[in-house]
Design a protein around this motif. Structure first.
Motif, PDB file in Angstrom:
ATOM      1  N   GLU A  23      21.494  26.007  25.061  1.00 51.99           N
ATOM      2  CA  GLU A  23      21.111  24.611  25.206  1.00 51.99           C
ATOM      3  C   GLU A  23      22.255  23.742  24.694  1.00 51.99           C
ATOM      4  N   ILE A  29      21.466  17.983  23.657  1.00 55.27           N
ATOM      5  CA  ILE A  29      20.045  18.190  23.956  1.00 55.27           C
ATOM      6  C   ILE A  29      19.319  18.702  22.718  1.00 55.27           C
ATOM      7  N   GLN A  30      19.922  19.644  22.013  1.00 56.39           N
ATOM      8  CA  GLN A  30      19.336  20.123  20.758  1.00 56.39           C
ATOM      9  C   GLN A  30      19.139  18.966  19.790  1.00 56.39           C
ATOM     10  N   ARG A  32      18.916  15.711  20.483  1.00 54.56           N
ATOM     11  CA  ARG A  32      17.840  14.845  20.973  1.00 54.56           C
ATOM     12  C   ARG A  32      16.480  15.442  20.647  1.00 54.56           C
ATOM     13  N   ASN A  33      16.273  16.712  20.927  1.00 52.48           N
ATOM     14  CA  ASN A  33      14.982  17.362  20.686  1.00 52.48           C
ATOM     15  C   ASN A  33      14.603  17.318  19.212  1.00 52.48           C
ATOM     16  N   GLN A  34      15.568  17.561  18.349  1.00 48.91           N
ATOM     17  CA  GLN A  34      15.260  17.583  16.924  1.00 48.91           C
ATOM     18  C   GLN A  34      14.923  16.201  16.392  1.00 48.91           C
ATOM     19  N   TYR A  50      11.423  15.600  17.526  1.00 50.85           N
ATOM     20  CA  TYR A  50      10.531  16.380  16.669  1.00 50.85           C
ATOM     21  C   TYR A  50      10.408  15.715  15.288  1.00 50.85           C
ATOM     22  N   GLU A  82       8.836  26.253  23.772  1.00 49.02           N
ATOM     23  CA  GLU A  82       8.972  25.251  24.828  1.00 49.02           C
ATOM     24  C   GLU A  82       7.944  24.143  24.662  1.00 49.02           C
ATOM     25  N   VAL A 104       8.668  21.110  21.998  1.00 52.02           N
ATOM     26  CA  VAL A 104       9.443  19.941  22.423  1.00 52.02           C
ATOM     27  C   VAL A 104       8.588  19.009  23.281  1.00 52.02           C
ATOM     28  N   LYS A 125       7.269  15.118  22.303  1.00 56.44           N
ATOM     29  CA  LYS A 125       7.461  13.939  23.153  1.00 56.44           C
ATOM     30  C   LYS A 125       6.124  13.263  23.420  1.00 56.44           C
TER      31      LYS A 125
END
Lengths: 124, 124
Positions: A11, A15-16, A18-20, A23, B92, B95, B99
């Motif tokens: 990944e 992106i990692q 953004r996801n974190q 979260y 999966e 994430v 959101k």
DNA sequence: TACCTGTTATATATTCAGTATAACAAGTAT
DNA sequence: ATACTTGTTATACTGAATATATAACAGGTA
């Protein structure tokens, strides 16, 4: 900061990141109105390039998770378009649940996992 | 065949192809033991390169959705490792649900969507 | 023998990810 | 005013991933 980048992941780093951050918002580690580090500081801290952080921030802005202010920098600011969020979620879930169904994961088991994850957010 | 590739998508062609085949299995359009077209035929039909189809097939094999047989070609064959499937699904979902939570989608609403999608499979 | 399978090996063009410098506009602090 | 910070933009480069194009091989079928 709580970010933890896996440089061996397939990944992309931005992106990692953004996801974190998403979260972090969901678990209330980051709250509405709170500041994120500047792109330069966070890049320095993680050990990556400024533009990679900027890419994550720009994406989060575009997706309605933060506001970029010349005065204050990056500030958490959720812009809610619930209908669109539901539409996107549906598309992403379709693939994941198709995989689950093929692997004999039942609807009830899926619900349990959803509950598990939601409880991570609500007791934040 | 039911495949429909979006060449303007930001998702790679071989990923789209993989996802649609998994969805086809989940909805019983493709059944255990059934043959998929040969990599050359499917590539010809879609209008893409043979290797792109081969990449999708190889991935599906690796993920336990089909068996590649020199005699019969590509055959749907589900290999179930439920524990692993659940683990992957959880990651999966984390994430996606983060959101959702940020966008004020409730746990109950998430359950409704899960039910909706599962009903697409079960009445296949 | 001719043909079909997946598979492997090259080579190439294109796009994306990530880095590296540099500069700019606008706001803050001294 | 000066120095410094913010996000933003521009340019250039490397490396990896995507997709294509040919070609050939091993094993199985008609």
């Amino acid at each position: 900061m709580f970010v933890q980048i896996d440089f061996n992941s397939d990944e992309a780093i931005y992106i990692q990141l953004r996801n974190q951050i998403i979260y972090g918002i969901a678990t209330s580690q980051l709250q509405e109105g709170e500041n994120l580090p500047s792109v330069r500081d966070l890049a320095e801290h993680i050990g990556i390039n400024m533009h990679t952080v900027n890419k994550a921030y720009t994406m989060l802005k575009q997706e309605g998770y933060l506001r970029l202010d010349r005065r204050k920098g990056a500030v958490i600011a959720i812009d809610i378009n619930k209908l669109q969020a539901i539409r996107e979620m549906r598309e992403e879930l379709r693939v994941i649940l198709a995989k689950a169904f093929c692997k004999n994961i039942s609807c009830e088991e899926a619900h349990e996992i959803v509950n598990d994850i939601f409880s991570e957010f609500e007791r934040g």
